[in-house]
Motif scaffolding. Structure first.
Motif, PDB file in Angstrom:
ATOM      1  N   ALA A  27      12.321   1.908  -2.098  1.00  0.00           N
ATOM      2  CA  ALA A  27      12.840   1.244  -0.901  1.00  0.00           C
ATOM      3  C   ALA A  27      13.520   2.256   0.013  1.00  0.00           C
ATOM      4  CB  ALA A  27      13.815   0.129  -1.289  1.00  0.00           C
ATOM      5  N   SER A  28      14.262   3.170  -0.576  1.00  0.00           N
ATOM      6  CA  SER A  28      14.929   4.210   0.209  1.00  0.00           C
ATOM      7  C   SER A  28      13.885   5.104   0.878  1.00  0.00           C
ATOM      8  CB  SER A  28      15.842   5.025  -0.699  1.00  0.00           C
ATOM      9  OG  SER A  28      16.435   6.070   0.024  1.00  0.00           O
ATOM     10  N   HIS A  29      12.889   5.498   0.134  1.00  0.00           N
ATOM     11  CA  HIS A  29      11.826   6.364   0.649  1.00  0.00           C
ATOM     12  C   HIS A  29      11.048   5.683   1.774  1.00  0.00           C
ATOM     13  CE1 HIS A  29       9.066   9.745   0.387  1.00  0.00           C
ATOM     14  NE2 HIS A  29       8.060   8.884   0.369  1.00  0.00           N
ATOM     15  N   LEU A  30      10.819   4.371   1.643  1.00  0.00           N
ATOM     16  CA  LEU A  30      10.037   3.609   2.620  1.00  0.00           C
ATOM     17  C   LEU A  30      10.898   2.994   3.722  1.00  0.00           C
ATOM     18  CD1 LEU A  30       7.606   1.782   0.163  1.00  0.00           C
ATOM     19  CD2 LEU A  30       7.163   3.852   1.511  1.00  0.00           C
ATOM     20  N   HIS A  31      12.219   3.163   3.617  1.00  0.00           N
ATOM     21  CA  HIS A  31      13.156   2.590   4.599  1.00  0.00           C
ATOM     22  C   HIS A  31      12.932   1.090   4.764  1.00  0.00           C
ATOM     23  CE1 HIS A  31      14.488   6.600   5.701  1.00  0.00           C
ATOM     24  NE2 HIS A  31      13.213   6.948   5.772  1.00  0.00           N
ATOM     25  N   THR A  32      12.942   0.397   3.633  1.00  0.00           N
ATOM     26  CA  THR A  32      12.748  -1.049   3.654  1.00  0.00           C
ATOM     27  C   THR A  32      13.748  -1.710   2.722  1.00  0.00           C
ATOM     28  OG1 THR A  32      11.070  -2.789   3.568  1.00  0.00           O
ATOM     29  CG2 THR A  32      11.023  -1.163   1.787  1.00  0.00           C
ATOM     30  N   ASP A  33      13.842  -3.008   2.813  1.00  0.00           N
ATOM     31  CA  ASP A  33      14.747  -3.803   1.996  1.00  0.00           C
ATOM     32  C   ASP A  33      14.292  -3.802   0.535  1.00  0.00           C
ATOM     33  OD1 ASP A  33      16.860  -5.909   1.638  1.00  0.00           O
ATOM     34  OD2 ASP A  33      15.078  -7.118   1.156  1.00  0.00           O
TER      35      ASP A  33
ATOM     36  N   LEU B 192       0.831  -1.207   0.000  1.00  0.00           N
ATOM     37  CA  LEU B 192       0.000   0.000   0.000  1.00  0.00           C
ATOM     38  C   LEU B 192       0.866   1.258   0.000  1.00  0.00           C
ATOM     39  CD1 LEU B 192      -2.831  -1.016   2.502  1.00  0.00           C
ATOM     40  CD2 LEU B 192      -2.873  -1.076   0.000  1.00  0.00           C
ATOM     41  N   GLN B 193       1.926   1.243   0.799  1.00  0.00           N
ATOM     42  CA  GLN B 193       2.820   2.398   0.842  1.00  0.00           C
ATOM     43  C   GLN B 193       3.486   2.634  -0.509  1.00  0.00           C
ATOM     44  OE1 GLN B 193       5.360   2.591   4.482  1.00  0.00           O
ATOM     45  NE2 GLN B 193       4.140   0.805   5.097  1.00  0.00           N
ATOM     46  N   ALA B 194       3.919   1.562  -1.149  1.00  0.00           N
ATOM     47  CA  ALA B 194       4.556   1.691  -2.464  1.00  0.00           C
ATOM     48  C   ALA B 194       3.575   2.255  -3.485  1.00  0.00           C
ATOM     49  CB  ALA B 194       5.092   0.333  -2.928  1.00  0.00           C
ATOM     50  N   LEU B 195       2.323   1.814  -3.439  1.00  0.00           N
ATOM     51  CA  LEU B 195       1.318   2.315  -4.364  1.00  0.00           C
ATOM     52  C   LEU B 195       1.024   3.796  -4.110  1.00  0.00           C
ATOM     53  CD1 LEU B 195      -1.051  -0.781  -4.423  1.00  0.00           C
ATOM     54  CD2 LEU B 195       0.484  -0.020  -6.252  1.00  0.00           C
ATOM     55  N   VAL B 196       1.032   4.190  -2.858  1.00  0.00           N
ATOM     56  CA  VAL B 196       0.844   5.605  -2.528  1.00  0.00           C
ATOM     57  C   VAL B 196       2.011   6.423  -3.072  1.00  0.00           C
ATOM     58  CG1 VAL B 196       0.833   7.269  -0.609  1.00  0.00           C
ATOM     59  CG2 VAL B 196      -0.674   5.259  -0.545  1.00  0.00           C
ATOM     60  N   VAL B 197       3.229   5.912  -2.915  1.00  0.00           N
ATOM     61  CA  VAL B 197       4.413   6.606  -3.454  1.00  0.00           C
ATOM     62  C   VAL B 197       4.280   6.760  -4.968  1.00  0.00           C
ATOM     63  CG1 VAL B 197       6.903   6.382  -3.880  1.00  0.00           C
ATOM     64  CG2 VAL B 197       5.987   5.986  -1.588  1.00  0.00           C
ATOM     65  N   LEU B 198       3.870   5.693  -5.641  1.00  0.00           N
ATOM     66  CA  LEU B 198       3.711   5.764  -7.090  1.00  0.00           C
ATOM     67  C   LEU B 198       2.646   6.789  -7.482  1.00  0.00           C
ATOM     68  CD1 LEU B 198       4.000   2.004  -8.101  1.00  0.00           C
ATOM     69  CD2 LEU B 198       5.671   3.824  -8.487  1.00  0.00           C
ATOM     70  N   GLU B 199       1.564   6.823  -6.752  1.00  0.00           N
ATOM     71  CA  GLU B 199       0.509   7.796  -7.053  1.00  0.00           C
ATOM     72  C   GLU B 199       1.004   9.224  -6.814  1.00  0.00           C
ATOM     73  OE1 GLU B 199      -3.132   9.758  -7.862  1.00  0.00           O
ATOM     74  OE2 GLU B 199      -2.148   7.960  -8.603  1.00  0.00           O
ATOM     75  N   LYS B 200       1.712   9.434  -5.731  1.00  0.00           N
ATOM     76  CA  LYS B 200       2.194  10.786  -5.415  1.00  0.00           C
ATOM     77  C   LYS B 200       3.264  11.255  -6.398  1.00  0.00           C
ATOM     78  CE  LYS B 200       0.985  11.440  -0.671  1.00  0.00           C
ATOM     79  NZ  LYS B 200       1.370  12.351   0.374  1.00  0.00           N
ATOM     80  N   HIS B 201       4.038  10.313  -6.951  1.00  0.00           N
ATOM     81  CA  HIS B 201       5.068  10.690  -7.923  1.00  0.00           C
ATOM     82  C   HIS B 201       4.491  10.875  -9.323  1.00  0.00           C
ATOM     83  CE1 HIS B 201       8.035   9.576  -4.850  1.00  0.00           C
ATOM     84  NE2 HIS B 201       8.810  10.407  -5.508  1.00  0.00           N
TER      85      HIS B 201
END
Length: 149
Positions: A43-49, A24-33
């Motif tokens: 991954a950097s933006h979400l601080h995940t692997d 869900l977070q990745a999809l939100v990032v994609l929508e916002k970009h």
């Protein structure tokens, strides 16, 4: 909505609530970009692997929730508009319920109580799944983005 009984590709992401949240977070990032974004940037933006995130993104691409492009100008972007992607679509694409149901049913041992528990679990899990999907169907990625603004 995507059929949750479809098989995941090899090297699939684990089906957990953590992967659901990251998806869900990745999809939100994609929508916002409003365009494409690399898995490394996400991954950097979400601080995940990055490897885990790529597995999640692969599962989402497999179900046509996102689009993946390789190469120098590659990256990920939403396959359809954020208001057309329900949270139930994402939940089903990652097969969250299947893993949870299997875990619960596996915990019921093969004895007289375990066999009865499996039957009881099956009925309860089917009801929980239907209820969960009904709630998740009522929200989209666009709704989440709006709540964050």
């Amino acid at each position: 909505m995507t059929n949750s009984s479809s098989k995941r590709p090899a090297m699939a992401c684990p089906s957990t609530y953590k992967t659901f949240s990251l998806a869900l977070q990745a999809l939100v990032v994609l929508e916002k970009h409003a365009g494409k974004c690399s898995s490394g940037d996400m991954a950097s933006h979400l601080h995940t692997d990055a490897t885990l995130l790529r597995r999640i993104l692969k599962a989402l691409a497999h179900e046509h929730i996102i689009e993946a492009r390789e190469g120098r100008d590659g990256g990920y972007r939403l396959f359809k508009s954020a208001d057309m992607i329900s949270l139930a679509d994402v939940y089903s694409a990652l097969q969250i319920h299947t893993t949870i149901a299997e875990s619960m049913l596996d915990a019921a041992r093969e004895n007289c109580v375990g066999g009865q528990m499996k039957n009881a679990f099956s009925d309860v899990l089917a009801e929980v799944e239907e209820s969960t999907l009904q709630v998740l169907k009522s929200y989209t990625i666009a709704d989440i983005v709006k709540k964050m603004d």
